[in-house]
Design an enzyme around this catalytic site. Structure first.
Site, PDB file in Angstrom:
ATOM      1  N   SER A  73       0.563  -4.001   0.432  1.00 43.22           N
ATOM      2  CA  SER A  73      -0.018  -2.720   0.828  1.00 43.22           C
ATOM      3  C   SER A  73       0.996  -1.593   0.689  1.00 43.22           C
ATOM      4  O   SER A  73       2.072  -1.643   1.292  1.00 43.22           O
ATOM      5  CB  SER A  73      -0.500  -2.786   2.278  1.00 43.22           C
ATOM      6  OG  SER A  73      -0.853  -1.485   2.733  1.00 43.22           O
ATOM      7  N   HIS A  84      -2.658  -3.063  -2.907  1.00 45.58           N
ATOM      8  CA  HIS A  84      -3.595  -2.727  -1.835  1.00 45.58           C
ATOM      9  C   HIS A  84      -3.340  -1.284  -1.388  1.00 45.58           C
ATOM     10  O   HIS A  84      -2.206  -0.919  -1.064  1.00 45.58           O
ATOM     11  CB  HIS A  84      -3.406  -3.679  -0.654  1.00 45.58           C
ATOM     12  CG  HIS A  84      -4.458  -3.560   0.404  1.00 45.58           C
ATOM     13  ND1 HIS A  84      -5.701  -4.153   0.294  1.00 45.58           N
ATOM     14  CD2 HIS A  84      -4.454  -2.909   1.589  1.00 45.58           C
ATOM     15  CE1 HIS A  84      -6.416  -3.874   1.367  1.00 45.58           C
ATOM     16  NE2 HIS A  84      -5.675  -3.117   2.184  1.00 45.58           N
ATOM     17  N   ASP A 121      -4.452   1.548   1.301  1.00 43.39           N
ATOM     18  CA  ASP A 121      -5.121   1.824   2.573  1.00 43.39           C
ATOM     19  C   ASP A 121      -5.443   3.309   2.691  1.00 43.39           C
ATOM     20  O   ASP A 121      -4.536   4.145   2.769  1.00 43.39           O
ATOM     21  CB  ASP A 121      -4.232   1.399   3.737  1.00 43.39           C
ATOM     22  CG  ASP A 121      -4.149  -0.109   3.884  1.00 43.39           C
ATOM     23  OD1 ASP A 121      -5.218  -0.742   3.974  1.00 43.39           O
ATOM     24  OD2 ASP A 121      -3.031  -0.651   3.900  1.00 43.39           O
ATOM     25  N   MET A 149      -7.187   6.165   4.984  1.00 43.23           N
ATOM     26  CA  MET A 149      -7.601   6.440   6.363  1.00 43.23           C
ATOM     27  C   MET A 149      -7.922   7.924   6.516  1.00 43.23           C
ATOM     28  O   MET A 149      -7.208   8.771   5.976  1.00 43.23           O
ATOM     29  CB  MET A 149      -6.482   6.059   7.335  1.00 43.23           C
ATOM     30  CG  MET A 149      -5.951   4.653   7.169  1.00 43.23           C
ATOM     31  SD  MET A 149      -4.614   4.334   8.354  1.00 43.23           S
ATOM     32  CE  MET A 149      -3.915   2.840   7.658  1.00 43.23           C
ATOM     33  N   HIS A 180      -8.956   0.019   0.117  1.00 44.87           N
ATOM     34  CA  HIS A 180      -9.550  -0.286   1.424  1.00 44.87           C
ATOM     35  C   HIS A 180      -9.891   1.028   2.114  1.00 44.87           C
ATOM     36  O   HIS A 180      -9.007   1.751   2.582  1.00 44.87           O
ATOM     37  CB  HIS A 180      -8.537  -1.102   2.233  1.00 44.87           C
ATOM     38  CG  HIS A 180      -8.994  -1.479   3.596  1.00 44.87           C
ATOM     39  ND1 HIS A 180      -8.141  -2.030   4.527  1.00 44.87           N
ATOM     40  CD2 HIS A 180     -10.204  -1.405   4.204  1.00 44.87           C
ATOM     41  CE1 HIS A 180      -8.803  -2.269   5.639  1.00 44.87           C
ATOM     42  NE2 HIS A 180     -10.049  -1.890   5.474  1.00 44.87           N
ATOM     43  N   MET A 203     -10.932   2.896   4.975  1.00 48.65           N
ATOM     44  CA  MET A 203     -11.094   2.974   6.428  1.00 48.65           C
ATOM     45  C   MET A 203     -11.535   4.396   6.756  1.00 48.65           C
ATOM     46  O   MET A 203     -10.808   5.184   7.363  1.00 48.65           O
ATOM     47  CB  MET A 203      -9.781   2.605   7.125  1.00 48.65           C
ATOM     48  CG  MET A 203      -9.452   1.133   7.023  1.00 48.65           C
ATOM     49  SD  MET A 203      -7.814   0.709   7.672  1.00 48.65           S
ATOM     50  CE  MET A 203      -6.834   0.978   6.192  1.00 48.65           C
ATOM     51  N   MET A 245     -10.231  -8.353   9.114  1.00 48.25           N
ATOM     52  CA  MET A 245      -9.073  -7.673   9.685  1.00 48.25           C
ATOM     53  C   MET A 245      -8.488  -8.532  10.804  1.00 48.25           C
ATOM     54  O   MET A 245      -9.202  -8.940  11.724  1.00 48.25           O
ATOM     55  CB  MET A 245      -9.462  -6.307  10.249  1.00 48.25           C
ATOM     56  CG  MET A 245      -9.923  -5.287   9.212  1.00 48.25           C
ATOM     57  SD  MET A 245      -8.630  -4.853   8.022  1.00 48.25           S
ATOM     58  CE  MET A 245      -7.368  -4.151   9.102  1.00 48.25           C
ATOM     59  N   GLY A 268      -5.875   0.830  11.106  1.00 52.30           N
ATOM     60  CA  GLY A 268      -5.371   2.165  11.373  1.00 52.30           C
ATOM     61  C   GLY A 268      -3.871   2.308  11.300  1.00 52.30           C
ATOM     62  O   GLY A 268      -3.362   3.388  11.002  1.00 52.30           O
ATOM     63  N   PHE A 269      -3.128   1.225  11.559  1.00 52.65           N
ATOM     64  CA  PHE A 269      -1.669   1.296  11.566  1.00 52.65           C
ATOM     65  C   PHE A 269      -1.092   0.010  10.991  1.00 52.65           C
ATOM     66  O   PHE A 269      -1.644  -1.074  11.196  1.00 52.65           O
ATOM     67  CB  PHE A 269      -1.130   1.498  12.984  1.00 52.65           C
ATOM     68  CG  PHE A 269      -1.538   2.801  13.609  1.00 52.65           C
ATOM     69  CD1 PHE A 269      -0.777   3.949  13.416  1.00 52.65           C
ATOM     70  CD2 PHE A 269      -2.686   2.881  14.375  1.00 52.65           C
ATOM     71  CE1 PHE A 269      -1.173   5.156  13.989  1.00 52.65           C
ATOM     72  CE2 PHE A 269      -3.076   4.081  14.951  1.00 52.65           C
ATOM     73  CZ  PHE A 269      -2.315   5.223  14.751  1.00 52.65           C
ATOM     74  N   GLY A 270       0.033   0.129  10.303  1.00 53.13           N
ATOM     75  CA  GLY A 270       0.739  -1.044   9.814  1.00 53.13           C
ATOM     76  C   GLY A 270       1.641  -1.628  10.872  1.00 53.13           C
ATOM     77  O   GLY A 270       1.904  -1.015  11.912  1.00 53.13           O
ATOM     78  N   GLY A 271       2.138  -2.852  10.612  1.00 54.57           N
ATOM     79  CA  GLY A 271       3.129  -3.466  11.468  1.00 54.57           C
ATOM     80  C   GLY A 271       2.627  -4.052  12.762  1.00 54.57           C
ATOM     81  O   GLY A 271       3.425  -4.338  13.666  1.00 54.57           O
ATOM     82  N   ASP A 276      -6.218  -9.124   6.141  1.00 57.73           N
ATOM     83  CA  ASP A 276      -5.328  -7.968   6.204  1.00 57.73           C
ATOM     84  C   ASP A 276      -4.896  -7.764   7.646  1.00 57.73           C
ATOM     85  O   ASP A 276      -5.735  -7.601   8.529  1.00 57.73           O
ATOM     86  CB  ASP A 276      -6.066  -6.727   5.684  1.00 57.73           C
ATOM     87  CG  ASP A 276      -5.190  -5.482   5.644  1.00 57.73           C
ATOM     88  OD1 ASP A 276      -3.994  -5.563   5.984  1.00 57.73           O
ATOM     89  OD2 ASP A 276      -5.705  -4.422   5.249  1.00 57.73           O
ATOM     90  N   GLY A 277      -3.571  -7.780   7.856  1.00 58.71           N
ATOM     91  CA  GLY A 277      -3.045  -7.476   9.179  1.00 58.71           C
ATOM     92  C   GLY A 277      -2.106  -8.534   9.708  1.00 58.71           C
ATOM     93  O   GLY A 277      -2.531  -9.649  10.026  1.00 58.71           O
TER      94      GLY A 277
END
Length: 216
Positions: free
Chosen positions: A7, A32, A34, A36, A65, A67, A138, A143-146, A176-177
């Site tokens: 990502s 990937h 993302d 948002m 993706h 979102m 998911m 909404g947020f990485g990490g 993902d996640g």
């Protein structure tokens, strides 16, 4: 064998082309992306211009993706920008518009994917499975990485694989996640064929080795 889609949410945005070329050299399968909008999720990332900018610099498939709220408004623009896969969220619009959006993606000649947030049960995807080339589970809140991997999503992943085997066997399952060297094992054991890795990939000291581990 699984596919890995690093990502770019975790990439260096000042050196995005470099990082994507490194993905290619390291053996990644997809990129990937993302997207948002600050409405569907409490964060804003990137959009159509970035997809259009990175399309000419790589031959890797772009796994976009979305979102975003009411994605039917934008899928044609993302397709024109160069997305190969367009993934929309089941929770992002009315049931009728979700169906129409998946149909529109396919009519545009792109691969259609449907994403489910952690709180959405597998059964909610059943009316749309025949329209999907991929379903994304998911394993964090979008909404947020990490974020930390939610292992309790594995029964949902397995349930979806069972449903797809009966109705649409060619459809892929993506996770993902929180995917890393440890959690990737349980994802594949429960039917995942595509793994998105952001932080774990970009923080790895041996990215080619990490890619091979996911693909094994």
């Amino acid at each position: 064998m699984a596919l890995i889609a690093p990502s770019i949410l975790s990439a260096d945005f000042a050196n995005l082309e470099r990082d994507i070329h490194d993905m290619e050299k390291n053996g990644a399968d997809w990129v990937h992306v993302d997207v948002m909008d600050g409405l569907f999720v409490p964060n804003i990332s990137i959009g159509i211009p970035v997809v259009a900018a990175i399309r000419p610099v790589t031959d890797l498939p772009l796994d976009v993706h979305l979102m975003i709220h009411r994605p039917i408004r934008y899928v044609e623009q993302f397709a024109k920008a160069g997305a190969d896969w367009l993934c929309i969220h089941l929770e992002a619009d009315t049931p009728e518009n979700i169906r129409l959006t998946l149909e529109k993606i396919r009519a545009l000649g792109r691969k259609a994917a449907l994403a489910l947030k952690p709180g959405t049960p597998a059964e909610a995807a059943k009316p749309y499975l025949h329209l999907c080339d991929m379903v994304l589970v998911m394993t964090v809140e979008p909404g947020f990485g990490g974020q930390k991997f939610m292992a309790d999503m594995m029964p949902k992943l397995r349930a979806l694989r069972t449903m797809l085997d009966a109705e649409n066997p060619q459809c892929l399952l993506e996770v993902d996640g929180g995917v890393d060297a440890g959690t990737q094992v349980i994802c594949k054991e429960n039917g995942a064929a595509v793994l998105v890795a952001g932080s774990a990939y970009f923080k790895s000291q041996n990215k080619p080795g990490f890619v091979k581990l996911i693909q094994a």
